[in-house]
Design an enzyme around this catalytic site. Structure first.
Site, PDB file in Angstrom:
ATOM      1  N   GLN A  15       0.820  -1.202   0.000  1.00  0.00           N
ATOM      2  CA  GLN A  15       0.000   0.000   0.000  1.00  0.00           C
ATOM      3  C   GLN A  15       0.859   1.260   0.000  1.00  0.00           C
ATOM      4  O   GLN A  15       0.542   2.246  -0.664  1.00  0.00           O
ATOM      5  CB  GLN A  15      -0.921   0.024   1.239  1.00  0.00           C
ATOM      6  CG  GLN A  15      -1.998  -1.063   1.223  1.00  0.00           C
ATOM      7  CD  GLN A  15      -2.970  -0.898   0.067  1.00  0.00           C
ATOM      8  OE1 GLN A  15      -3.206   0.192  -0.425  1.00  0.00           O
ATOM      9  NE2 GLN A  15      -3.518  -2.009  -0.404  1.00  0.00           N
ATOM     10  N   GLU A  26     -21.632   9.141  10.695  1.00  0.00           N
ATOM     11  CA  GLU A  26     -22.109   7.764  10.777  1.00  0.00           C
ATOM     12  C   GLU A  26     -22.787   7.594  12.131  1.00  0.00           C
ATOM     13  O   GLU A  26     -22.545   8.371  13.052  1.00  0.00           O
ATOM     14  CB  GLU A  26     -20.950   6.774  10.741  1.00  0.00           C
ATOM     15  CG  GLU A  26     -20.193   6.704   9.462  1.00  0.00           C
ATOM     16  CD  GLU A  26     -19.035   5.702   9.548  1.00  0.00           C
ATOM     17  OE1 GLU A  26     -18.381   5.506   8.529  1.00  0.00           O
ATOM     18  OE2 GLU A  26     -18.801   5.141  10.647  1.00  0.00           O
ATOM     19  N   LYS A  29      15.969  -0.424   5.122  1.00  0.00           N
ATOM     20  CA  LYS A  29      15.928  -0.247   3.671  1.00  0.00           C
ATOM     21  C   LYS A  29      16.574   1.074   3.240  1.00  0.00           C
ATOM     22  O   LYS A  29      16.348   1.528   2.111  1.00  0.00           O
ATOM     23  CB  LYS A  29      14.468  -0.285   3.181  1.00  0.00           C
ATOM     24  CG  LYS A  29      13.753  -1.624   3.404  1.00  0.00           C
ATOM     25  CD  LYS A  29      14.113  -2.643   2.339  1.00  0.00           C
ATOM     26  CE  LYS A  29      13.480  -3.997   2.613  1.00  0.00           C
ATOM     27  NZ  LYS A  29      12.038  -4.035   2.415  1.00  0.00           N
ATOM     28  N   HIS A  66     -17.151  -0.603  10.906  1.00  0.00           N
ATOM     29  CA  HIS A  66     -16.269   0.221  11.730  1.00  0.00           C
ATOM     30  C   HIS A  66     -16.400  -0.140  13.202  1.00  0.00           C
ATOM     31  O   HIS A  66     -17.495  -0.383  13.687  1.00  0.00           O
ATOM     32  CB  HIS A  66     -16.674   1.694  11.621  1.00  0.00           C
ATOM     33  CG  HIS A  66     -16.032   2.391  10.475  1.00  0.00           C
ATOM     34  ND1 HIS A  66     -16.250   3.694  10.201  1.00  0.00           N
ATOM     35  CD2 HIS A  66     -15.184   1.944   9.525  1.00  0.00           C
ATOM     36  CE1 HIS A  66     -15.554   4.024   9.133  1.00  0.00           C
ATOM     37  NE2 HIS A  66     -14.911   2.980   8.701  1.00  0.00           N
ATOM     38  N   GLU A  75      -5.300   0.627   9.658  1.00  0.00           N
ATOM     39  CA  GLU A  75      -6.531   0.293  10.369  1.00  0.00           C
ATOM     40  C   GLU A  75      -6.255  -0.745  11.459  1.00  0.00           C
ATOM     41  O   GLU A  75      -5.190  -1.321  11.521  1.00  0.00           O
ATOM     42  CB  GLU A  75      -7.624  -0.183   9.401  1.00  0.00           C
ATOM     43  CG  GLU A  75      -7.266  -1.392   8.575  1.00  0.00           C
ATOM     44  CD  GLU A  75      -8.387  -1.800   7.601  1.00  0.00           C
ATOM     45  OE1 GLU A  75      -9.525  -1.324   7.729  1.00  0.00           O
ATOM     46  OE2 GLU A  75      -8.102  -2.627   6.699  1.00  0.00           O
TER      47      GLU A  75
END
Lengths: 294, 378, 378, 294
Positions: free
Chosen positions: A20, A209, A43, A247, A98
């Site tokens: 991602q 929501e 890295k 959620h 998440e």
């Protein structure tokens, strides 16, 4: 003007070498965002999409002047990543990750607050300001420059709604996806004053929501402090109580956090409340028209 | 949200030094009789069916026994019970205490303040929702400083305790706080907290562990919850899947979009039966799995409503086409699709090849699904 | 400031999971031989005198032995040693490891930043003061968030470690941080931290516990420090008492005023021999105790310099008069007094009754003490 | 004007029923300080020197509007007392208590910082502004109103020095005793800007000690930001290295924190450095005279 991001926004992507991280680095670049650095421990010295990778955020900040972080690292390491960003002097951290435990997020929120770093998220799509910068994962295609400020607790529903506003020919100053978790770094109440203060934002769209009382808190704030027109939509009016709707935040428990209570609080604060997402662009156009005639 | 049965909650409380009635959990009448014989449980005692639903007292799921034989038959009765749809698998058997007062104490999250909140009331033993606001004391506890002396003293004042019971209370509150933090709990509740002479005892335990924290607490991931079997399968596959009362299946990505889709269906007279949130994925296999799971729920019609962000439209189309090929014929369902966003054109093309049209307008798509469902209602 | 001997520091490190050489502390040659016999200590081994002073290696306080007999005589030698004025009471006997690299890691307090600081260097085994700045890595650790992954990774980079040694390092740093916090340490230092193959081992341990935290850690209060016997007595009485090289005793209240008094005496050619800070007290008994303690130090003259705040001048005068009455004749000393502040008049009156004048000017008083001390030098 | 305290300062004394709490409540009252409340758990309803006592700071704040706390509670309970004061909305907390472990003080400092409460101390004499208010234990007799701001790490030495300034006929705007512990809530660097900004303060006296680098930090700050004349004294020039001189803070360790390094840093910043306390009043008078002639 835009909100939270501007032309000086320089982004470091924490977890850039993950799938991602890489995909959205490319998308942010295509949007025109200055992605100046990536961080993945071990890295250092490599590149992702032409962006230099460092072992530590402090190194990235020193080398590139990054002031904003976009965090993609997995949930078990997100708290550490955020602490690292704060300690390296990052001023704005968009946490896309998440499934971060809210106990971790409590520490993250209060630490960032104490040190003056703003968090957007977690579990959020991030910020997009068309023509300026995007930090996060909102699809580039949905945006169009314009006078609407969007604040949302949702992800894809935000895309749907922003897309509708853009297709109507209206467009956005900035869109902020706050994330739907129980504890968020920036709430409606925290984001509203930013748009109220932004001279280019003529109207605010608030996408809520069921669950929690963030929208009720927002209604209180709007009534007291927001003079710009506000249009709102609350998802989940048809959701049955006691069921957690995706959620972690979206649940009607013990009669608290219902769509009705949110809608009526917002209406009482002078907000135009859409019953369905597709009603929003029309309401926005109406309120903008009315405002310009004043 | 992992709700723990009372006995599991009490096991946690015990580890944090919270005083409990003497007793044990049993799974058969024989085990109950054995517990009496070994004096693990003194008589008279109380037997409590271990179900997650509330209202056990009034619902006959809590009973008393004064002899081993009586306990044996009580436990047998309770194990045969189905309480509000839950089968009783365990019974908690505990000494019966002589209670002088019942209090309420709990710690949970205050989302608005972004702080844990410590709740106390002198009126325990009833649902806290039924207690008037003025009888409830709330104190917020900062995660960086934790529970302090003044919090404990304030609760003691609220409950009207001093001396030895106040000292016992301090220990209980400390234990509760430590459990809340260390176990990643959403809720730790003691209701009632009973006063028995100079001591305090947690008569009940309600603990909810946060799902997202099970990576730190794998032991809680395996605990059965009040999910349906299909919800349980979905959970194992990492798909948000909720069974509702209607007959229309909704597959969308993102909780907000999924809920908005339900809202629209309801407006057109439809009754959503399954809420399936794909979340963000770009693995076609996950999409296929989701469709096969949906087929198991036997919906009258399915509405696929995708806005491609992390999830790409072509990925969804690919997974969908693969799923349709492998759905058994007795599980087939009418499908209405609406896919938008990233790689929209590619997704629509893939669907068209499989004979599925994407309806871009949400109203139109919603109406089409409701029509299909009422036509095909079983 | 409770400085712990190496073996005590290592006992702490062991509790926090920090790898140590195999070994044990012994108090006699027989114990050492027994440790070899029971394989508690493998051969060849190293025997380290347990003293607080630094420079043990060069000073002959660390020796090697390859046989049990050799160890026995080495331990006997070490126990007979007086190292920089310290008697050797314990010897730490440990396996001798084959060391590939020596590092430095420590956590202490940065007063200016008001944060703990984690210090690391690839140059271990020498005093950190002698390492150039560029070879020292410092990271500040916030008390509310603690040691995080990025701190650990940064130290691994500083030391040039990855793979298994980096993982071992992470565990050691975590242990060090937990010890620093939980033991209320001022300093936790590992120097050297040795690389032995794929492992890391703490070869030395330097732990300093904060005096003020001994109410949480009474076990440290009893540990002998590098105080003189009189300092030890003063400590037990809660009096700040420091022995210096000169012959003038100074009794003042407050560290700043006491130090300023020393500065003035030095200016007039005096040599302070005892620093006694009464602190804030209004108990005349404590003043008397302080004077009797001062008498034990056999000063050539004593300067009492008090500014009454919490401490009242009359309290001090009262305590002083009582003390003078009970000082044995062979312990008497010339006294110069200067008392100012709260209840000054009452204090001065009390002193006058006892035949002592208070000299209000600090310069004048200082000169008078120096003169008295040089006249009465023994 | 004064610094940190003013005529709106309303003091709650935590630990008022203890011996020191009671004694200094009376002294503060005599100074003219508005001591509005005391707190001792379990003693609600009683009075000390006419001051009502409450069980909790929140109760005291609710009932009296107290905005400043003076903390006398014993060291093992001081952290808790400070957290209570912060959570009750106290803006300024003077911690007189000595022997607080520095690990406790780290939490206290960072919590107060995050919540916007200023701490003076611990182990400090507190604040005195002649004619206005005193919070702490500095003897009332030493003060006299005037143009000098005093900042000190010492206790009684401060009294000595302030007394000297007053006797010279000069007088003080405000005197702050910061406390000599390793971790203090307010350092020289934190206090200097307050006096620099106060129009009535014409000169700053800085009283330091050996140990730490607070005076060196102050010198850096003075050089960059302080335009008023500064006079300083550093106690402990004659103290031998490695010996802790009473205060946990006062120790010269490994060559750091010597009087010489502090004195020379301050001189380099234009500060007049007294060699002995009795030189201060003269230096103050000289610098004030020079400043008024400019």
């Amino acid at each position: 003007m835009t909100v939270l991001v501007d032309r000086d926004t320089k982004v470091v992507v924490q977890g850039i070498t993950g799938h991602q991280g890489t995909v959205h680095t490319r998308q942010m670049q295509r949007f025109g965002t200055r992605v100046v650095a990536g961080v993945t421990p071990g890295k250092a010295g490599t590149q992702v999409e032409g962006v230099p990778v460092y072992d530590a955020v402090a190194d990235a900040v020193r080398a590139t002047g990054a002031n904003t972080s976009c965090i993609f690292v997995p949930a078990p390491f997100a708290r550490d990543a955020l602490f690292e960003a704060v300690d390296a002097g990052i001023r704005l951290a968009v946490v896309v990750t998440e499934h971060i435990p809210f106990h971790d997020m409590l520490s993250m929120y209060h630490y960032a607050l104490a040190r003056g770093t703003r968090i957007i998220g977690p579990n959020c799509p991030g910020i997009g300001a068309p023509g300026v910068a995007k930090v996060g994962i909102i699809p580039n295609v949905v945006f169009r420059p314009g006078p609407v400020g969007v604040i949302s607790r949702s992800g894809t529903l935000t895309y749907e709604i922003v897309s509708g506003i853009s297709e109507k020919g209206l467009g956005e100053t900035t869109c902020i996806g706050l994330g739907g978790d129980p504890v968020v770094g920036t709430s409606f109440v925290d984001a509203l004053p930013l748009f109220e203060a932004d001279p280019d934002t003529k109207l605010i769209v608030l996408v809520g929501e069921i669950g929690g009382t963030a929208e009720e808190d927002a209604a209180d704030y709007i009534r007291a402090y927001v003079h710009k027109p506000v249009v709102a939509y609350i998802a989940g009016a048809s959701a049955p109580p006691g069921k957690r709707m995706g959620h972690a935040g979206a649940i009607v428990l013990r009669g608290r956090g219902t769509a009705e209570s949110k809608q009526s609080a917002l209406r009482a604060a002078g907000v135009s409340v859409a019953r369905f997402p597709y009603e929003i662009p029309e309401l926005v156009a109406d309120r903008l028209r009315a405002a310009s005639h004043r | 949200m992992v709700k723990l049965a009372e006995w599991r909650g009490k096991e946690i409380y015990r580890r944090y030094g919270i005083p409990l009635p003497r007793g044990t959990v049993v799974r058969s009448p024989d085990e109950a009789a054995e517990a009496v014989r070994t004096k693990t449980v003194p008589l008279p005692c109380v037997a409590k069916a271990q179900v997650l639903a509330g209202g056990r007292g009034k619902g006959g799921a809590v009973r008393f026994a004064t002899t081993a034989d009586e306990l044996r038959s009580t436990v047998a009765d309770l194990l045969a019970l189905e309480f509000k749809g839950e089968k009783v698998r365990e019974v908690l058997v505990e000494e019966r205490l002589s209670i002088e007062q019942e209090f309420y104490v709990a710690i949970t999250l205050d989302r608005s303040r972004r702080l844990p909140v410590l709740i106390a009331s002198r009126q325990g033993g009833v649902e806290i929702e039924s207690v008037e606001e003025s009888a409830i004391d709330r104190q917020w506890v900062h995660p960086f400083t934790g529970l302090s002396g003044y919090h404990r003293r304030q609760v003691a004042r609220t409950l009207g305790l001093d001396g030895a019971p106040a000292r016992a209370l301090a220990g209980i509150l400390d234990g509760l706080w430590r459990a809340f933090v260390a176990e990643d709990a959403e809720l730790v509740e003691i209701n009632p907290l009973a006063r028995v002479g100079e001591s305090l005892v947690a008569l009940d335990a309600k603990v909810i562990i946060e799902d997202d924290a099970t990576f730190r607490h794998p032991q809680y991931a395996a605990i059965p919850d009040d999910r349906t079997p299909l919800e349980e399968v979905a959970r194992e596959k990492g798909i948000a899947f909720v069974q509702l009362d209607g007959n229309i299946g909704v597959i969308a990505n993102g909780a907000g979009l999924t809920m908005a889709t339900l809202d629209v269906l309801k407006e057109y007279g439809g009754a959503p039966g399954v809420f399936l949130d794909l979340g963000g994925t770009d693995d076609p296999k996950k999409v296929t799995e989701a469709f096969l799971l949906m087929a198991e729920a036997r919906p009258a019609a399915v509405f696929l409503n995708i806005f491609g962000g992390v999830t790409r439209c072509d990925t969804v189309a690919e997974g969908l086409v693969a799923a349709l090929a492998s759905v058994p014929s007795d599980r087939r369902f009418p499908l209405v699709a609406r896919i938008r966003g990233n790689n929209e054109a590619e997704g629509i093309a893939l669907l068209r090849q499989a004979g599925i049209a994407s309806i871009p307008d949400l109203r139109e798509a919603g109406r089409a699904v409701v029509a299909a469902a009422s036509g095909g209602r079983r």
